[in-house]
Design an enzyme around this catalytic site. Structure first.
Site, PDB file in Angstrom:
ATOM      1  N   LYS A   2       0.579  -1.126  -0.020  1.00  0.00           N
ATOM      2  CA  LYS A   2       0.108   0.089  -0.071  1.00  0.00           C
ATOM      3  C   LYS A   2       0.835   1.157   0.114  1.00  0.00           C
ATOM      4  O   LYS A   2       0.570   2.178  -0.713  1.00  0.00           O
ATOM      5  CB  LYS A   2      -0.956  -0.179   1.161  1.00  0.00           C
ATOM      6  CG  LYS A   2      -1.595   1.275   1.387  1.00  0.00           C
ATOM      7  CD  LYS A   2      -2.542   1.251   2.782  1.00  0.00           C
ATOM      8  CE  LYS A   2      -1.875   1.703   4.023  1.00  0.00           C
ATOM      9  NZ  LYS A   2      -1.351   2.911   4.297  1.00  0.00           N
ATOM     10  N   ASN A   3       2.036   1.243   0.931  1.00  0.00           N
ATOM     11  CA  ASN A   3       2.625   2.486   1.028  1.00  0.00           C
ATOM     12  C   ASN A   3       3.688   2.850  -0.013  1.00  0.00           C
ATOM     13  O   ASN A   3       4.295   3.643  -0.031  1.00  0.00           O
ATOM     14  CB  ASN A   3       3.334   2.607   2.242  1.00  0.00           C
ATOM     15  CG  ASN A   3       2.226   2.779   3.395  1.00  0.00           C
ATOM     16  OD1 ASN A   3       0.984   3.140   3.292  1.00  0.00           O
ATOM     17  ND2 ASN A   3       2.537   2.441   4.874  1.00  0.00           N
TER      18      ASN A   3
ATOM     19  N   CYS B  24      -5.512  13.105  13.434  1.00  0.00           N
ATOM     20  CA  CYS B  24      -5.416  11.826  12.915  1.00  0.00           C
ATOM     21  C   CYS B  24      -5.496  10.949  13.826  1.00  0.00           C
ATOM     22  O   CYS B  24      -5.027  11.374  15.093  1.00  0.00           O
ATOM     23  CB  CYS B  24      -4.031  11.640  12.076  1.00  0.00           C
ATOM     24  SG  CYS B  24      -3.699   9.842  11.680  1.00  0.00           S
TER      25      CYS B  24
ATOM     26  N   ARG C 175       0.890  14.434  13.724  1.00  0.00           N
ATOM     27  CA  ARG C 175       1.046  14.337  12.260  1.00  0.00           C
ATOM     28  C   ARG C 175       1.237  15.315  11.497  1.00  0.00           C
ATOM     29  O   ARG C 175       0.461  15.924  10.539  1.00  0.00           O
ATOM     30  CB  ARG C 175       0.048  13.212  11.479  1.00  0.00           C
ATOM     31  CG  ARG C 175       0.458  11.948  12.493  1.00  0.00           C
ATOM     32  CD  ARG C 175      -0.236  10.729  11.468  1.00  0.00           C
ATOM     33  NE  ARG C 175       0.602  10.228  10.424  1.00  0.00           N
ATOM     34  CZ  ARG C 175      -0.075   9.396   9.437  1.00  0.00           C
ATOM     35  NH1 ARG C 175      -1.094   9.071   9.431  1.00  0.00           N
ATOM     36  NH2 ARG C 175       0.715   9.176   8.529  1.00  0.00           N
TER      37      ARG C 175
ATOM     38  N   ASP D 203       4.526   0.344  12.108  1.00  0.00           N
ATOM     39  CA  ASP D 203       3.241  -0.100  11.206  1.00  0.00           C
ATOM     40  C   ASP D 203       3.086  -1.523  11.914  1.00  0.00           C
ATOM     41  O   ASP D 203       2.078  -2.140  11.421  1.00  0.00           O
ATOM     42  CB  ASP D 203       3.197   0.046   9.924  1.00  0.00           C
ATOM     43  CG  ASP D 203       3.246   1.385   9.533  1.00  0.00           C
ATOM     44  OD1 ASP D 203       2.642   2.264  10.385  1.00  0.00           O
ATOM     45  OD2 ASP D 203       3.364   1.789   8.332  1.00  0.00           O
TER      46      ASP D 203
ATOM     47  N   ARG E 127      -8.829  -0.824   4.435  1.00  0.00           N
ATOM     48  CA  ARG E 127      -7.939   0.500   3.836  1.00  0.00           C
ATOM     49  C   ARG E 127      -6.380  -0.029   3.259  1.00  0.00           C
ATOM     50  O   ARG E 127      -5.979   0.480   2.659  1.00  0.00           O
ATOM     51  CB  ARG E 127      -7.722   1.416   4.753  1.00  0.00           C
ATOM     52  CG  ARG E 127      -8.989   2.417   5.074  1.00  0.00           C
ATOM     53  CD  ARG E 127      -8.725   3.535   5.908  1.00  0.00           C
ATOM     54  NE  ARG E 127      -7.661   4.468   5.073  1.00  0.00           N
ATOM     55  CZ  ARG E 127      -7.659   5.769   5.593  1.00  0.00           C
ATOM     56  NH1 ARG E 127      -8.165   6.219   6.599  1.00  0.00           N
ATOM     57  NH2 ARG E 127      -6.724   6.451   4.843  1.00  0.00           N
TER      58      ARG E 127
END
Ligand code: EPZ
Length: 429
Positions: free
Chosen positions: A22-23, A126, A131, A316, A408
């Site tokens: 994803k990133n 967030c 952030r 993460d 997501r």
């Protein structure tokens, strides 16, 4: 909203295919704004964030064509996107869209580099901390953009184009490094980024930009040098495998016991996490096909871990490791150094019977013999998946609410786990 129902206690055995990251996929899609030509991305994961970014790019005038099935293609493998930003019709990214996905703020860099102007909403708060975007703004200023903040928007202007400059990040930032690299790719002259993020996704984006004609060297190290070029062209690039998905399933196997091949996974993308899992008592064997993860018989040993930028232990994977350590034989300590408030899974894990004490940025976890199923929820995707991992080992039924967050960032999580023997299903709303 959909929910995920899990009945804990099953071992995991079989194969889990690892999707594209994803990133990496998100910044690669954003990089399409740098060229009039078509950028083709292979191995793009089927995720809600990818669809949302497609909508955001569509608002700028970008066409995204998703290729249909091809002969011999594995069902549900990654998708191929043909992305064309030939005509950018709007350089504004509105609040309604940017506030739904922070990474979409990064469009500011290619837009100002190619169009000389960008108006992008500040992302706002967030679930995992404050952030800020101050370092992204600093980087664009170093490249000659004039920045104003108006009505919650960052307005970046460089009517005569950006020029190369020296950017020294006081703190390692993935988003700052992506935006600096994309902006510098089209700037006049040379840019040097010091204290750059070394995450593998930075290297993946740099590889793609170089295929598009950029002149970037040093990506993957703390010093990246970019010789600006006047224009970039189209290219074809395959998104690298998702190291966070890999680590998440490795922890799921460590939790339940069993043996699973994480297909297409690459150990060098998450060596720090694999080392922690090995210390905890999991067998990790790299193979030609991916990584084989097994835990048979032996219990879980406790660990002490602090998150850090790559090549350190990733933030993460912090929530997932904490879920795992709830069942260790002894006391573990996990310190979060990247985001100040990324602990929303703690109270939910406690609802499943975990013993966790939070003191500032350090969680102390006393392993327990049993977790018991319960309804839980989280508003961050990594926190949500940590509850899935806990649910796989909890006695009885766990229902994870707000599955939207999982969708997501995790492709078909319930299908991948069910195929390896987990009792897990999606309850559609
Ligand atoms: C990226 O976020 C990832 N997102 C995050 O993944 C990941 O947790 C994070 O990097 C750290 O690895 C994507 O790649 C899309 P940062 P990013 O800038 O770039 C501070 C997930 O679950 N900072 O590296 O936004 C910041 O507050 C997610 O997939 C500033 O102070 O993270 C944090 O403390 C969530 N000012 C630290 O730097 C700035 O201008 C690192 O953040 C920017 C960042």
């Amino acid at each position: 909203m959909d929910r995920i129902r899990i009945v804990g206690g099953q071992r995991l055995t079989g194969t889990i295919p690892i999707s594209g990251a994803k990133n990496a996929a998100l910044p690669l899609m954003i990089a399409s704004l740098l060229t009039e030509d078509t950028l083709i991305l292979d191995n793009v994961p089927r995720l809600a964030d990818v669809s949302l970014l497609q909508r955001i790019l569509g608002n700028h005038g970008v066409d995204v064509m998703i290729a249909g099935k091809r002969p011999g293609e594995i069902a549900n493998g990654g998708r191929t996107l043909h992305i064309s930003a030939k005509h950018i019709v709007d350089t504004t990214a509105p609040y309604e869209l940017v506030s739904k996905m922070r990474a979409s703020f990064w469009v500011v860099a290619p837009l100002v580099a190619r169009m000389g102007e960008a108006t992008v909403s500040m992302p706002g708060g967030c679930a995992i901390g404050t952030r800020p975007v101050d370092l992204l703004i600093m980087a664009l200023e170093k490249l000659g953009a004039a920045i104003e903040i108006e009505g919650g928007y960052v307005v970046a202007r460089a009517p005569n184009g950006l020029r190369g400059g020296d950017i020294v990040f006081p703190k390692v930032t993935v988003g700052g490094t992506h935006t600096a690299m994309m902006a510098a790719a089209l700037a006049h002259g040379t840019t040097v980024i010091e204290n750059a993020a070394r995450e593998p996704e930075i290297g993946d984006v740099a590889d793609c930009l170089n295929k598009m004609g950029a002149r970037i060297s040093g990506a993957g190290s703390a010093r990246i040098v970019i010789e600006g070029v006047p224009r970039l062209s189209g290219a074809r690039h395959k998104v690298l495998p998702d190291r966070i998905e890999t680590g998440t399933y490795a922890m799921a196997v460590a939790m339940t016991g069993g043996e699973v091949l994480l297909q297409n996974a690459r150990p060098e993308l998450l060596q720090a996490a694999l080392d922690v899992l090995a210390k905890a008592g999991t067998a990790i064997v790299p193979t030609n096909e991916g990584i084989r993860v097994a835990r048979n018989g032996a219990g879980l040993a406790p660990v002490e871990v602090a998150t850090a930028p790559f090549p350190g232990f990733p933030t993460d994977l912090q929530a997932q490791l904490m879920a795992l350590m709830t069942r260790a034989h002894g006391t573990s300590r996990i310190t979060e150094t990247i985001f100040e408030n990324r602990f929303m899974h703690v109270q939910e894990l406690v609802r499943l019977g975990a013993h966790i004490h939070l003191d500032g940025e350090t969680a102390t976890i006393e392993g327990v013999k049993h977790l018991t199923g319960a309804p839980v929820m989280a508003t961050d995707l990594r926190a949500s998946v940590s509850l899935v991992i806990a649910g796989l080992a909890a006695e009885g039924e766990t229902v994870v609410n707000r599955v939207y967050h999982l969708d997501r960032g995790f492709e078909r999580v319930e299908e991948k786990l069910a195929a390896c023997g987990a009792a897990i299903e999606r309850l559609s709303a």
